[in-house]
Design a protein around this motif. Structure first.
Motif, mmCIF file in Angstrom:
data_model
loop_
_atom_site.group_PDB
_atom_site.id
_atom_site.type_symbol
_atom_site.label_atom_id
_atom_site.label_comp_id
_atom_site.label_asym_id
_atom_site.label_seq_id
_atom_site.Cartn_x
_atom_site.Cartn_y
_atom_site.Cartn_z
ATOM 1 N N ALA A 10 0.854 -1.164 -0.137
ATOM 2 C CA ALA A 10 0.061 -0.124 0.045
ATOM 3 C C ALA A 10 1.000 1.104 -0.178
ATOM 4 O O ALA A 10 0.516 2.332 -0.636
ATOM 5 C CB ALA A 10 -0.927 -0.035 1.358
ATOM 6 N N ALA A 11 2.020 1.320 0.628
ATOM 7 C CA ALA A 11 2.935 2.315 0.715
ATOM 8 C C ALA A 11 3.503 2.436 -0.750
ATOM 9 O O ALA A 11 3.631 3.624 -0.877
ATOM 10 C CB ALA A 11 3.982 2.226 1.565
ATOM 11 N N ALA A 12 3.744 1.418 -1.360
ATOM 12 C CA ALA A 12 4.271 1.489 -2.604
ATOM 13 C C ALA A 12 3.465 2.088 -3.632
ATOM 14 O O ALA A 12 3.632 2.905 -4.556
ATOM 15 C CB ALA A 12 4.935 0.046 -3.183
ATOM 16 N N GLU A 13 2.302 1.568 -3.277
ATOM 17 C CA GLU A 13 1.017 2.074 -4.244
ATOM 18 C C GLU A 13 1.024 3.788 -4.063
ATOM 19 O O GLU A 13 0.506 4.737 -5.022
ATOM 20 C CB GLU A 13 -0.404 1.458 -3.858
ATOM 21 C CG GLU A 13 -1.447 2.032 -4.902
ATOM 22 C CD GLU A 13 -2.791 0.927 -4.360
ATOM 23 O OE1 GLU A 13 -3.514 0.950 -5.430
ATOM 24 O OE2 GLU A 13 -2.837 0.472 -3.468
ATOM 25 N N ARG A 14 1.053 4.114 -2.831
ATOM 26 C CA ARG A 14 0.761 5.489 -2.538
ATOM 27 C C ARG A 14 1.969 6.293 -3.134
ATOM 28 O O ARG A 14 1.676 7.441 -3.390
ATOM 29 C CB ARG A 14 0.958 5.730 -0.855
ATOM 30 C CG ARG A 14 0.891 7.183 -0.320
ATOM 31 C CD ARG A 14 -0.777 7.696 -0.882
ATOM 32 N NE ARG A 14 -0.853 8.931 -0.118
ATOM 33 C CZ ARG A 14 -1.790 9.980 -0.306
ATOM 34 N NH1 ARG A 14 -2.551 9.642 -1.250
ATOM 35 N NH2 ARG A 14 -1.784 10.989 0.288
ATOM 36 N N TYR A 15 3.347 5.647 -2.983
ATOM 37 C CA TYR A 15 4.374 6.301 -3.758
ATOM 38 C C TYR A 15 4.107 6.636 -4.951
ATOM 39 O O TYR A 15 4.335 7.902 -5.807
ATOM 40 C CB TYR A 15 5.529 5.596 -3.479
ATOM 41 C CG TYR A 15 6.667 6.126 -4.134
ATOM 42 C CD1 TYR A 15 7.550 7.263 -3.385
ATOM 43 C CD2 TYR A 15 7.090 5.861 -5.456
ATOM 44 C CE1 TYR A 15 8.688 7.974 -4.225
ATOM 45 C CE2 TYR A 15 8.363 6.481 -6.152
ATOM 46 C CZ TYR A 15 8.997 7.577 -5.561
ATOM 47 O OH TYR A 15 9.870 8.099 -6.281
ATOM 48 N N MET A 16 3.550 5.434 -5.859
ATOM 49 C CA MET A 16 3.342 5.836 -7.227
ATOM 50 C C MET A 16 2.290 6.908 -7.466
ATOM 51 O O MET A 16 2.411 7.797 -8.510
ATOM 52 C CB MET A 16 2.848 4.567 -7.869
ATOM 53 C CG MET A 16 3.874 3.499 -7.866
ATOM 54 S SD MET A 16 5.325 3.875 -8.883
ATOM 55 C CE MET A 16 4.585 3.762 -10.457
ATOM 56 N N GLY A 252 12.074 2.597 0.552
ATOM 57 C CA GLY A 252 12.060 3.703 1.373
ATOM 58 C C GLY A 252 10.886 4.102 2.459
ATOM 59 O O GLY A 252 9.866 3.348 2.122
ATOM 60 N N GLU A 253 11.101 4.900 3.183
ATOM 61 C CA GLU A 253 10.278 5.334 4.030
ATOM 62 C C GLU A 253 8.788 5.949 3.312
ATOM 63 O O GLU A 253 7.913 6.038 3.997
ATOM 64 C CB GLU A 253 10.684 6.484 4.974
ATOM 65 C CG GLU A 253 11.587 5.634 6.025
ATOM 66 C CD GLU A 253 12.154 6.772 7.198
ATOM 67 O OE1 GLU A 253 11.745 7.828 7.135
ATOM 68 O OE2 GLU A 253 12.929 6.222 8.066
ATOM 69 N N ASP A 254 9.167 6.485 2.129
ATOM 70 C CA ASP A 254 8.209 6.925 1.597
ATOM 71 C C ASP A 254 7.235 6.042 0.713
ATOM 72 O O ASP A 254 6.300 6.323 -0.179
ATOM 73 C CB ASP A 254 8.591 8.108 0.327
ATOM 74 C CG ASP A 254 9.859 7.704 -0.525
ATOM 75 O OD1 ASP A 254 10.023 6.313 -0.584
ATOM 76 O OD2 ASP A 254 10.285 8.499 -1.364
ATOM 77 N N GLY A 255 7.694 4.658 0.576
ATOM 78 C CA GLY A 255 7.159 3.503 -0.006
ATOM 79 C C GLY A 255 7.747 3.432 -1.387
ATOM 80 O O GLY A 255 7.354 2.016 -2.118
ATOM 81 N N GLY A 256 8.858 3.975 -1.896
ATOM 82 C CA GLY A 256 9.260 3.721 -3.283
ATOM 83 C C GLY A 256 10.700 3.314 -3.007
ATOM 84 O O GLY A 256 11.289 3.030 -1.894
ATOM 85 N N TRP A 257 11.425 2.908 -4.328
ATOM 86 C CA TRP A 257 12.617 2.467 -4.426
ATOM 87 C C TRP A 257 13.433 3.528 -5.110
ATOM 88 O O TRP A 257 13.007 4.118 -6.045
ATOM 89 C CB TRP A 257 12.717 1.188 -5.025
ATOM 90 C CG TRP A 257 12.267 -0.113 -4.135
ATOM 91 C CD1 TRP A 257 13.409 -0.879 -3.527
ATOM 92 C CD2 TRP A 257 11.387 -0.627 -3.881
ATOM 93 N NE1 TRP A 257 12.690 -1.763 -2.804
ATOM 94 C CE2 TRP A 257 11.348 -1.578 -3.055
ATOM 95 C CE3 TRP A 257 9.795 -0.229 -4.172
ATOM 96 C CZ2 TRP A 257 10.190 -2.487 -2.611
ATOM 97 C CZ3 TRP A 257 8.812 -0.909 -3.578
ATOM 98 C CH2 TRP A 257 9.118 -1.949 -2.996
ATOM 99 N N ALA A 258 14.660 3.888 -4.489
ATOM 100 C CA ALA A 258 15.529 4.954 -4.974
ATOM 101 C C ALA A 258 16.639 4.502 -5.801
ATOM 102 O O ALA A 258 17.055 3.371 -5.641
ATOM 103 C CB ALA A 258 16.081 5.678 -3.967
ATOM 104 N N PRO A 259 17.034 4.975 -6.936
ATOM 105 C CA PRO A 259 18.055 4.708 -7.943
ATOM 106 C C PRO A 259 19.320 4.764 -7.205
ATOM 107 O O PRO A 259 19.427 5.450 -6.145
ATOM 108 C CB PRO A 259 17.895 5.691 -9.193
ATOM 109 C CG PRO A 259 16.609 6.432 -8.721
ATOM 110 C CD PRO A 259 16.275 6.333 -7.407
ATOM 111 N N ASN A 260 20.260 3.873 -7.647
ATOM 112 C CA ASN A 260 21.548 3.965 -6.842
ATOM 113 C C ASN A 260 22.580 4.785 -7.966
ATOM 114 O O ASN A 260 23.647 4.520 -7.564
ATOM 115 C CB ASN A 260 22.200 2.409 -6.626
ATOM 116 C CG ASN A 260 22.481 1.652 -7.964
ATOM 117 O OD1 ASN A 260 21.997 2.088 -9.153
ATOM 118 N ND2 ASN A 260 22.926 0.641 -7.700
#
Length: 291
Positions: A10-16, A252-260
């Motif tokens: 749900a956090a990932a969906e919210r990030y999107m 991440g805490e925001d629900g997404g994945w950050a680039p490296n």
């Protein structure tokens, strides 16, 4: 074995919803909500110029409006499993590829026209008449084979890829993913298997097996984003499992994945974030790691 739970999804969906581009939000809705693929097709089409090329930052680090070969690769990847062989959007892209190919049938990594555009600092053409490159000719040709497209560009481009792959010895991760993108989709399976067997070790060593490896590295799951990927055969169950666990941990805490890799201007942080978050979710789904 770590999995992505209900709240994390749900956090990932919210990030999107909050941060991703429209095209990636629609791709998410198609992949996880059953939304029509036609909506994705329409969103991708908005990045296509009248000459058939794809620009307008469909590849976020290429901010110009003019088409670039990398833009075609991104667009075709977004349409895989959605567009049909006779899709006009694909055929116009092939016309553009034909108009920007070198004499040996491939397209360059980036065209000199990029010099007038805002872009990531690594996007530098190799001279005024740059040579063809496996990145992105190989994945573009592979994707067009997967679509079943019949176009005059594809034959010479395929032959270019076979020749360039035959010359490969050591390979870095980006080129490894390009080689795999071609070999797993090209119709000549016997030849593809022979090249895969020859390149098995350099393809494998292009990935960072240590999940704690620093910097802009690629993991085994980047080369094998699905269990049926050709690259999956390069790695053990344990190696894949460790890196799938790390994907779950790296949310991440925001629900997404950050680039490296380097974020050279603020706008690309979430454009890449949405693109990568969807890719991570699709990989976790493919491996049965979403509850």
């Amino acid at each position: 074995m770590k999995t992505l739970g209900k709240d994390a999804f749900a956090a990932a969906e919210r990030y999107m919803e909050l941060h991703a581009r429209l095209v990636d939000r629609l791709r998410f809705a198609h992949a996880f909500g059953g939304a029509p693929g036609e909506l994705v097709r329409n969103a991708v089409a908005a990045y296509q110029n009248l000459d058939g090329g794809f620009g307008h930052a469909i590849e976020p680090d290429l901010r110009g409006s003019a088409g670039q070969p990398q833009g075609v690769e991104i667009a075709l990847g977004m349409l895989e499993g959605i567009a049909a062989a006779e899709e006009p959007l694909l055929l116009r892209a092939c016309d553009w590829l034909a108009a920007h190919s070198t004499a040996d049938g491939g397209v360059p990594w980036v065209l000199p026209s990029v010099l007038g555009d805002p872009r990531g600092p690594w996007w530098q053409p190799q001279g005024e008449e740059p040579p063809a490159a496996l990145n992105p000719t190989a994945p573009v040709a592979g994707l067009l084979h997967a679509f079943g497209v019949d176009h005059p560009w594809l034959g010479p481009a395929t032959e270019y890829c076979w020749g360039a792959i035959a010359a490969v010895g050591e390979v870095e991760a980006y080129d490894a993913m390009c080689v795999l993108g071609f070999l797993e989709r090209v119709p000549d399976r016997e030849r593809a298997e022979a090249e895969f067997a020859r390149l098995r070790e350099p393809l494998r060593t292009s990935a960072a097996l240590d999940p704690d490896a620093p910097g802009h590295v690629h993991s085994p799951v980047d080369l094998a984003p699905r269990p049926d990927s050709l690259g999956r055969r390069l790695f053990s169950d344990e190696e894949i499992g460790v890196h799938l666990d790390r994907i779950v941990e790296d949310q991440g805490e925001d629900g997404g994945w950050a680039p490296n890799f380097a974020m050279w201007t603020p706008v690309v942080v979430h454009e890449w974030g949405g693109y990568l978050t969807l890719a991570r979710l699709e990989t976790l789904k493919a491996y049965g790691r979403i509850d």
